[in-house]
Design a protein around this motif. Structure first.
Motif, PDB file in Angstrom:
ATOM      1  N   ALA A   5     -31.962 -42.554 -29.419  1.00 30.25           N
ATOM      2  CA  ALA A   5     -33.050 -42.786 -30.379  1.00 30.25           C
ATOM      3  C   ALA A   5     -34.353 -43.096 -29.662  1.00 30.25           C
ATOM      4  CB  ALA A   5     -32.674 -43.938 -31.313  1.00 30.25           C
ATOM      5  N   THR A  27     -35.539 -38.834 -29.393  1.00 31.46           N
ATOM      6  CA  THR A  27     -35.809 -38.636 -30.812  1.00 31.46           C
ATOM      7  C   THR A  27     -37.302 -38.693 -31.110  1.00 31.46           C
ATOM      8  OG1 THR A  27     -33.678 -39.657 -31.311  1.00 31.46           O
ATOM      9  CG2 THR A  27     -35.214 -39.449 -33.133  1.00 31.46           C
ATOM     10  N   LEU A  81     -40.064 -40.055 -32.883  1.00 31.10           N
ATOM     11  CA  LEU A  81     -40.224 -41.322 -33.594  1.00 31.10           C
ATOM     12  C   LEU A  81     -41.489 -41.366 -34.445  1.00 31.10           C
ATOM     13  CD1 LEU A  81     -39.000 -43.802 -30.823  1.00 31.10           C
ATOM     14  CD2 LEU A  81     -37.733 -42.916 -32.793  1.00 31.10           C
ATOM     15  N   PRO A  99     -35.259 -36.907 -36.223  1.00 27.58           N
ATOM     16  CA  PRO A  99     -34.431 -38.110 -36.430  1.00 27.58           C
ATOM     17  C   PRO A  99     -33.326 -37.932 -37.458  1.00 27.58           C
ATOM     18  CG  PRO A  99     -36.630 -38.401 -37.376  1.00 27.58           C
ATOM     19  CD  PRO A  99     -36.674 -37.162 -36.556  1.00 27.58           C
TER      20      PRO A  99
END
Length: 496
Positions: A319, A323, A325, A399
Motif C-alpha cells: 500500500a 499503490t 494513494l 487501490p
C-alpha cells in the motif's frame, strides 16, 4: 470453577441494562473496544515507523528486517496469551489480569510516543506483548462469566462483544493513519490515550456492573506452590537477563537469530501441546481420534493466517510503495487499508451467520469450510499479482486491487475463524479444554513465526512469484483438505 461459584457470580451481575444484556457487557464491550483501538492504531503505522528514514520520523531500519520484526511481534502477542491465562487462573484472577494488562499496554504506547531510539522501541514491544497477553484472552473469559450456562443471550452477547473488537479495529487505522505523516509519535500517543480511556471506564464501572465476575481465581496456588513458583519465575527471569546481557555483546543474539528462535518456538510449542494431550492418560480413545482430526484443521489454520496476517506487513508495504494513494480527488494514507478487514467483517459476519442457519444440515462440514477458507486466502494473493502481470512492477497500482484482496481474504476468515473457535470447543479433550483453546490461538502465532521467514523473500522485482507461490500453495492445500474432508469427518466421531 464450582457450579455454586458460577451461580453466585451471575447473581452478583445486574442482568439487564445494555441492549437487554447484563450491565457488565457495557464495561467489557468498551474495554475491548479501546484496547483494540489502541492495538490496531499502533499496528497500522508500526511497520512504516520502523522502515521510514529518520528524517521522516522513523527508525530507519531495513524494510525487510522491519517486516520480519512485525511478524515476530504478532507471533509473540499470541504466544503471550498462554502466560496471561496462567497468571489469571493461578494467581490474581481475570479482572486483575485485564487491569494489569491495560496498564502495560498503555505504558508500551507511551514509550512509542516518546521520540527515542531502537532500544526504547523494543522496550515498548515487550510491554505491549506482555500486556496484550494478560488482557486479550481474559477479557473474553469475563464475558462468559456474566451469563449463566443456560442463558439464551450468551451467543448474542459474544456477538455484540466482538462487534466492539471490529469497531475499534475499524476506527483506529483511520484516525492514527491520518496523523502518520505529521508525526508517528502523535499516532502512538493517540493509541496510548485510547487505552487510558479503556482503563478508566473499566475501573469506574466494574464494581457496579461486573459484581464478582473476574474476581475468582479458578485454580489458586497453595502457599507452598506460591513460594516454589515465585522462586522459579525469579530464576528464569534472572537467567534470561544474564543470557541476553552475554548474547548481545558477543553477537550470539541478533535480529536474525531472535527471528529464527521465535520461528522454532512457533512450531515447537503447538507440536508439544498435541503430543502431551494425545499421550495423556486423561485423554480417552474418542478424544484421541478427534485430536488426530484436529491436526489437519490446525495446519490449514496456520496456512490461512500466514496469508491473512500479511495484511499488516507485505500488503502494508504494498500500500505504501506500490499503490496510487492520490485517488478520486483525495490523498489516502497507506494505514487506512488496515481498516478494511474489520469493516468487511462488520457487514459480512451477519450474512454468513444467516447463510449457515439457512443451509442447516446442507451446509459444508467443518473441514470443507476450512478448505473454502484456504481457497479464498489463495485467491486474495492471486488477485494482487494481477496488476503486476498487466502493468509491470514499475507503475503504481489502483487501490481498488488492494480493496478486492482484503475483501476476498475476509470471506475466507468468516469460513474459518468462528468455525475454528466452535470446532475447538467440540473437539477438545475434556481434561484439556482451556489448553486446546490456547492451541487454537497458537495457530496464529505459528503463522506469524513462519511469516517472519517468508517475508524476507519479498521484493518488488519478484512480486508476482511471491504472491503466486504462496497463493498457489494455499489453493493446493485447499483442494487436498477438501478431498480428505470425509476421512477427517470419520475421525471427528460424530462432531459436525
Amino acid at each position: 470453577m464450582a457450579n455454586y461459584d458460577r451461580q453466585k457470580i451471575v447473581a452478583s451481575v445486574p442482568q439487564t441494562g445494555f441492549f437487554g444484556h447484563p450491565k457488565g457487557l457495557f464495561t467489557l464491550f468498551f474495554t475491548e473496544f479501546w484496547e483494540r483501538f489502541s492495538y490496531y492504531g499502533m499496528r497500522a503505522i508500526l511497520v512504516f515507523y520502523m522502515y521510514y528514514e529518520v528524517s521522516k520520523g522513523g527508525l530507519g531500519l531495513d524494510q525487510t528486517l522491519a517486516l520480519s520484526i512485525m511478524s515476530i511481534y504478532g507471533s509473540l502477542v499470541y504466544m503471550s496469551g498462554i502466560i496471561g491465562g496462567w497468571f489469571a487462573d493461578r494467581i490474581f484472577g481475570t479482572s486483575k489480569a485485564v487491569f494489569y494488562g491495560g496498564i502495560l499496554i498503555m505504558l508500551g504506547h507511551i514509550a512509542l510516543a516518546i521520540p527515542g531510539n531502537v532500544a526504547l522501541f523494543f522496550i515498548s514491544m515487550v510491554l505491549i506483548v506482555l500486556g496484550t497477553g494478560l488482557l486479550k484472552p481474559n477479557v473474553s473469559s469475563v464475558v462468559g462469566e456474566i451469563y449463566s450456562e443456560e442463558d439464551a443471550r450468551r451467543d448474542s452477547g459474544f456477538s455484540i462483544f466482538y462487534m466492539g473488537i471490529n469497531l475499534g479495529g475499524f476506527l483506529a487505522p483511520l484516525i492514527v493513519g491520518s496523523v502518520m505523516n505529521t508525526s508517528f509519535h502523535l499516532g502512538f500517543g493517540i493509541a496510548a490515550v485510547g487505552m487510558f480511556f479503556g482503563l478508566v471506564q473499566f475501573v469506574t464501572t466494574k464494581k457496579k456492573n461486573l459484581g464478582l465476575a473476574g474476581t475468582y481465581v479458578p485454580n489458586p496456588l497453595t502457599g507452598d506452590e506460591k513460594k516454589k513458583t515465585y522462586t522459579i519465575i525469579g530464576i528464569v527471569v534472572a537467567a534470561v537477563a544474564v543470557l541476553i546481557a552475554i548474547a548481545i555483546p558477543t553477537g550470539l543474539l541478533t535480529f536474525k537469530s531472535f527471528i529464527n528462535l521465535v520461528g522454532v518456538l512457533g512450531i515447537l510449542i503447538p507440536t508439544l501441546y498435541f503430543i502431551v494431550m494425545y499421550r495423556s492418560p486423561k485423554t480417552n480413545e474418542v478424544e484421541r481420534s478427534r485430536l488426530i482430526a484436529y491436526i489437519p484443521l490446525f495446519i490449514a489454520s496456520v496456512m490461512f493466517w500466514a496469508i491473512q496476517e500479511q495484511g499488516s506487513t507485505i500488503l502494508a508495504s504494498y500500500a505504501d510503495n506500490r499503490t496510487q494513494l492520490n485517488f478520486a480527488g483525495m490523498t489516502i494514507s497507506p494505514a487506512w487499508f488496515q481498516s478494511l478487514n474489520p469493516l468487511f467483517i462488520i457487514f459480512l459476519a451477519p450474512v454468513f451467520a444467516w447463510m449457515w442457519i439457512k443451509l442447516g444440515k446442507r451446509q459444508p462440514s467443518i473441514p470443507q469450510k476450512f478448505s473454502l477458507a484456504l481457497l479464498f486466502a489463495g485467491l486474495s494473493f492471486l488477485v494482487i499479482l494481477l496488476p503486476a502481470y498487466f502493468g509491470g512492477t514499475d507503475s503504481l497500482v489502483n487501490p481498488l486491487w488492494l480493496v478486492l484482496s482484503y475483501l476476498i481474504v475476509v470471506l475466507g476468515e468468516l469460513c474459518l475463524s468462528p468455525v475454528g473457535l466452535s470446532a475447538t470447543t467440540k473437539l477438545a479433550p475434556a481434561a484439556f479444554s482451556a489448553q486446546t483453546m490456547s492451541l487454537w490461538f497458537l495457530s496464529s502465532a505459528a503463522a506469524q513465526a513462519i511469516n517472519a521467514q517468508i517475508v524476507q523473500f519479498y521484493t518488488p522485482e519478484n512480486e508476482m512469484a511471491y504472491f503466486g507461490i504462496i497463493g498457489g500453495a494455499s489453493i493446493v492445500l485447499s483442494v487436498l483438505l477438501f478431498m480428505l474432508a470425509p476421512k477427517i469427518q470419520v475421525f471427528m466421531k460424530g462432531i459436525r
